[in-house]
Design a protein around this motif. Sequence first.
Motif, mmCIF file in Angstrom:
data_model
loop_
_atom_site.group_PDB
_atom_site.id
_atom_site.type_symbol
_atom_site.label_atom_id
_atom_site.label_comp_id
_atom_site.label_asym_id
_atom_site.label_seq_id
_atom_site.Cartn_x
_atom_site.Cartn_y
_atom_site.Cartn_z
ATOM 1 N N ALA A 143 -12.338 -9.229 0.429
ATOM 2 C CA ALA A 143 -11.051 -8.879 -0.200
ATOM 3 C C ALA A 143 -10.068 -10.046 -0.093
ATOM 4 N N LYS A 144 -10.553 -11.219 -0.519
ATOM 5 C CA LYS A 144 -9.733 -12.432 -0.397
ATOM 6 C C LYS A 144 -8.713 -12.528 -1.531
ATOM 7 N N CYS A 145 -7.504 -12.884 -1.187
ATOM 8 C CA CYS A 145 -6.460 -13.107 -2.177
ATOM 9 C C CYS A 145 -5.359 -13.929 -1.503
ATOM 10 N N SER B 151 -4.855 -12.448 -6.930
ATOM 11 C CA SER B 151 -6.216 -13.000 -6.856
ATOM 12 C C SER B 151 -6.497 -13.826 -8.112
ATOM 13 N N ARG C 287 -11.880 -1.569 -3.106
ATOM 14 C CA ARG C 287 -12.556 -2.849 -2.860
ATOM 15 C C ARG C 287 -13.001 -3.010 -1.415
ATOM 16 N N LYS D 258 -10.797 3.278 0.545
ATOM 17 C CA LYS D 258 -11.729 3.282 -0.588
ATOM 18 C C LYS D 258 -11.357 2.139 -1.532
ATOM 19 N N GLY E 276 -6.774 -5.462 5.647
ATOM 20 C CA GLY E 276 -6.309 -6.740 5.113
ATOM 21 C C GLY E 276 -5.300 -7.382 6.049
ATOM 22 N N ILE F 162 -4.978 -14.444 2.385
ATOM 23 C CA ILE F 162 -5.274 -13.108 2.898
ATOM 24 C C ILE F 162 -6.777 -12.828 2.792
ATOM 25 N N ASP G 230 -2.672 -8.811 5.207
ATOM 26 C CA ASP G 230 -1.354 -8.386 4.717
ATOM 27 C C ASP G 230 -0.887 -7.140 5.467
ATOM 28 N N VAL G 231 -1.785 -6.165 5.553
ATOM 29 C CA VAL G 231 -1.488 -4.908 6.234
ATOM 30 C C VAL G 231 -1.291 -5.142 7.737
ATOM 31 N N SER H 170 -9.793 -9.731 4.755
ATOM 32 C CA SER H 170 -9.812 -8.546 5.620
ATOM 33 C C SER H 170 -10.434 -8.851 6.976
ATOM 34 N N LEU I 213 0.411 -9.749 -3.642
ATOM 35 C CA LEU I 213 -0.923 -10.334 -3.545
ATOM 36 C C LEU I 213 -1.397 -10.761 -4.926
ATOM 37 N N ARG J 292 -5.740 5.500 3.593
ATOM 38 C CA ARG J 292 -4.989 4.516 2.818
ATOM 39 C C ARG J 292 -5.105 3.146 3.518
ATOM 40 N N ALA J 293 -5.248 2.078 2.732
ATOM 41 C CA ALA J 293 -5.454 0.737 3.311
ATOM 42 C C ALA J 293 -4.415 0.430 4.394
#
Length: 218
Positions: free
Chosen positions: A95-97, A166, A14, A12, A74, A185, A76-77, A187, A164, A55-56
């Motif tokens: 979800a860019k960062c 942004s 972003r 849930k 992401g 990063i 990252d994940v 998604s 992270l 959870r992401a």
Amino acid sequence: MQDNSLTIALSKGRIFEETLPLLAAAGIVPAEAPEQSRKLIIETNHPEIRLVIVRASDVPTYVQYGAADFGIAGKDVLIEHGGEGLYQPLDLQIAKCRMMVAVPKGFDYAAASKPGCRLRVATKYPDIAAEHFAAKGVHVDIIKLYGSMELAPLVGLSDAIVDLVSTGGTLKANNLEAVEHIVDISSRLVVNKAALKTKYELIEPIIEAFAGVVANGK
Ligand code: ATP
Ligand code: MG
């Protein structure tokens, strides 16, 4: 009998919000928003397609074990997870960062990060951080945290953080500054490798629809 159902894992916040236009392009409309309903399984306008809200950092795990056929996670994940059992066909450009090293303003990072130096680094991303500093020849003591990394250098828990970034607003509000870029990063679509074969006719058009949105956004 052929299994025509599809389960999609999303987090849930972003990722859910930024995924809605992609789902819409594939003709998929969730029956409700996870924030409002608190439900963990959300039906859609398609009787056979449902969303599971996790959870992401758990999205790759659900997809890896086939509890979800595909999901959005992401980079990252995905780097921390390792990507085992996952097919990653598409960078969704959402979800860019950036993964960055940050330190308190005024901290002489250039001097403290010379080869052979030792740094204490707090992060939610121990593998990414360890690899980054190993490549620089810097010894690190990694302190694993689950959130609010920005606090760690302010209270003497670490010299630096890997997190992270942004807009940089949270760093600025806590008197920190980003001093090194590690990786960009965004998604990705992640698909269970077995499901891609057994449910190809269901999944392939959705990948195509997502790819169309991504291509139009460029
Ligand atoms: P929680 O915030 O509940 O601890 P989380 O941090 O894992 O969970 P989100 O903050 O929703 O979840 O982040 C989900 C994904 O969105 C991250 O894995 C990352 O890829 C991306 N992301 C995180 N922070 C940002 C940001 N500031 N800007 C853009 N994308 C981000
Ligand atoms: Mg977060």
